[in-house]
Design a protein around this motif. Sequence first.
Motif, short mmCIF file in Angstrom:
data_model
loop_
_atom_site.label_atom_id
_atom_site.label_comp_id
_atom_site.label_asym_id
_atom_site.label_seq_id
_atom_site.Cartn_x
_atom_site.Cartn_y
_atom_site.Cartn_z
N THR A 48 -83.89 -50.43 -86.10
CA THR A 48 -84.32 -48.52 -85.50
C THR A 48 -82.61 -48.30 -85.68
O THR A 48 -83.06 -47.31 -85.97
CB THR A 48 -85.40 -49.28 -84.88
OG1 THR A 48 -85.67 -49.69 -85.18
CG2 THR A 48 -85.55 -47.55 -83.84
N VAL A 49 -81.76 -48.99 -85.21
CA VAL A 49 -81.14 -47.63 -84.12
C VAL A 49 -79.81 -48.23 -85.16
O VAL A 49 -79.17 -46.52 -85.05
CB VAL A 49 -80.39 -48.78 -83.33
CG1 VAL A 49 -78.90 -48.35 -82.69
CG2 VAL A 49 -81.10 -49.33 -82.18
N ALA A 50 -79.93 -48.97 -86.34
CA ALA A 50 -78.74 -48.67 -87.44
C ALA A 50 -79.68 -47.13 -88.53
O ALA A 50 -78.32 -46.76 -88.83
CB ALA A 50 -79.08 -49.85 -88.42
N ARG A 51 -80.70 -46.89 -88.22
CA ARG A 51 -80.86 -45.70 -89.46
C ARG A 51 -80.67 -44.60 -88.33
O ARG A 51 -80.37 -43.60 -88.94
CB ARG A 51 -82.41 -45.83 -89.45
CG ARG A 51 -82.93 -46.91 -90.24
CD ARG A 51 -84.63 -47.25 -90.51
NE ARG A 51 -84.82 -47.97 -91.56
CZ ARG A 51 -85.98 -49.46 -90.78
NH1 ARG A 51 -85.86 -49.38 -89.65
NH2 ARG A 51 -85.88 -50.75 -92.39
N ALA A 52 -80.80 -44.73 -87.44
CA ALA A 52 -80.99 -43.09 -86.76
C ALA A 52 -79.04 -43.24 -86.65
O ALA A 52 -78.90 -42.43 -86.38
CB ALA A 52 -80.92 -43.46 -84.64
N VAL A 53 -77.94 -44.71 -86.73
CA VAL A 53 -76.79 -44.50 -86.51
C VAL A 53 -76.14 -43.74 -87.76
O VAL A 53 -75.56 -42.80 -88.47
CB VAL A 53 -75.93 -46.10 -87.15
CG1 VAL A 53 -74.31 -45.41 -87.40
CG2 VAL A 53 -76.45 -46.08 -84.67
#
Length: 444
Positions: free
Chosen positions: A436-441
């Motif tokens: 989830t955080v990787a997609r935001a990054v």
Amino acid sequence: MGGTRWLMMLCLTASVALTSARPDGDVVKAEVEPEAESEASPTQDKEDDKVSYQGAQVIQIDTQTAKDVLDSILEKGEIEEWGRNKTHVDLYLPSKSTGSIKSLLMSKNISYSVMIEDVQRAIDVENVVETEAEDEFAGRKGHKMNWKSYHSLSDIYGYLDYLADTYPSQVKVGSVGKSAEGRPIKYIVISSGNPGAKRFWIDGGIHAREWISPATVTYIISELVENRDSYKDFASDIDFYVVPVINPDGYEYTRSSQRLWRKNRSKGNYFCPGVDLNRNWGYNWGGLGTSNENCREIYRGTGPFSEPETRAVSNFILQNKDNMKGFITFHSYGQYILLPYGHNYNSYPPDFKEMERIGRKAALAIKSVSGATYQVGNSAKLLYPASGGSDDWAKGIAGIKYAYTIELRDQGTYGFTLPAHYIIPTAQEAMAAVKTVARAVQES
């Protein structure tokens, strides 16, 4: 703390053989100067130099009805706080204090529940290893990691080296520096192959006793390297920088000698070695939620970055912070996704709402994987203020956009003695958060 002083004087006349470990993980015996016990310390088993926690318990009490009593007994150093939220606190009671503390609580009409009846028994069953099965697995795979047990530092480092040898175009392994006892602090870079890729930092094992943290981080590494095709949606755009064990000395010490050791193994103080590495970072160092007393678990050190581990890791991050947009440090326990800034109840980064939004998405992703609930918010609000933490530094100094501390399983049933059969489900939850955080990054 009078009892502690008496023990310190007693220790001046004694010599204790402690177990240490070489950087390669081989256990050796060494005659060293004795350490004084704090009043909350366990007892030493002279047969194998391992600390025994027999008879120690973990209880849970309501924080609202017991606030004044709780503050007074914590201040005396007789017991240790393991976990806390808005409604309750988990307390570790050494065997010599269980009766007196329970009597005190009953005299004040404060109810409690026993979470762990015997801490040593919980330790004895948390990491039952089938040696033959592990050896067979290692023979077939070329490494010992299987995420069915908690592994030694040498197993973890061996796995990183195996990945570097097996996937040379994708994986690079090195050391950010040395620990207080001279062990390498190994990192792995998992490259996207994209020269313009964004960077994402992941670490674990800053607190020695939180075994689920390095186990989870190595699982994440295995997914990002050996199961790479499952993450094509972001793997081609992000380079991952990962340190599975920031505190290698402490981690090995928990395996050889004292299972519930928290700090590093810095020898700055004769009686009470070690510094809480997550109170030692140079952002609002020395503030709320830290201590200047060497024997406290939250001892902050003599100054910001006084410890070689935090200096090495912070310098490495700063050297590679260009285009670094993600940061997750894994801890246990409590099931939280914590946002900076944890040093103050009323301090928030300018983009707190965006960070909170992604944190809540990560919590939903975790819930969809296992049904587990992770609370999201500022750590000072959800738990307690804690200054000098790595996530605050990552946000406030390194300027990393999405910076989180994730407290893994569980919510107090096992605490720091989470049985090994929970490694994979816990790691799968963590992987959902990373995705989830990787997609935001990727979109930042």
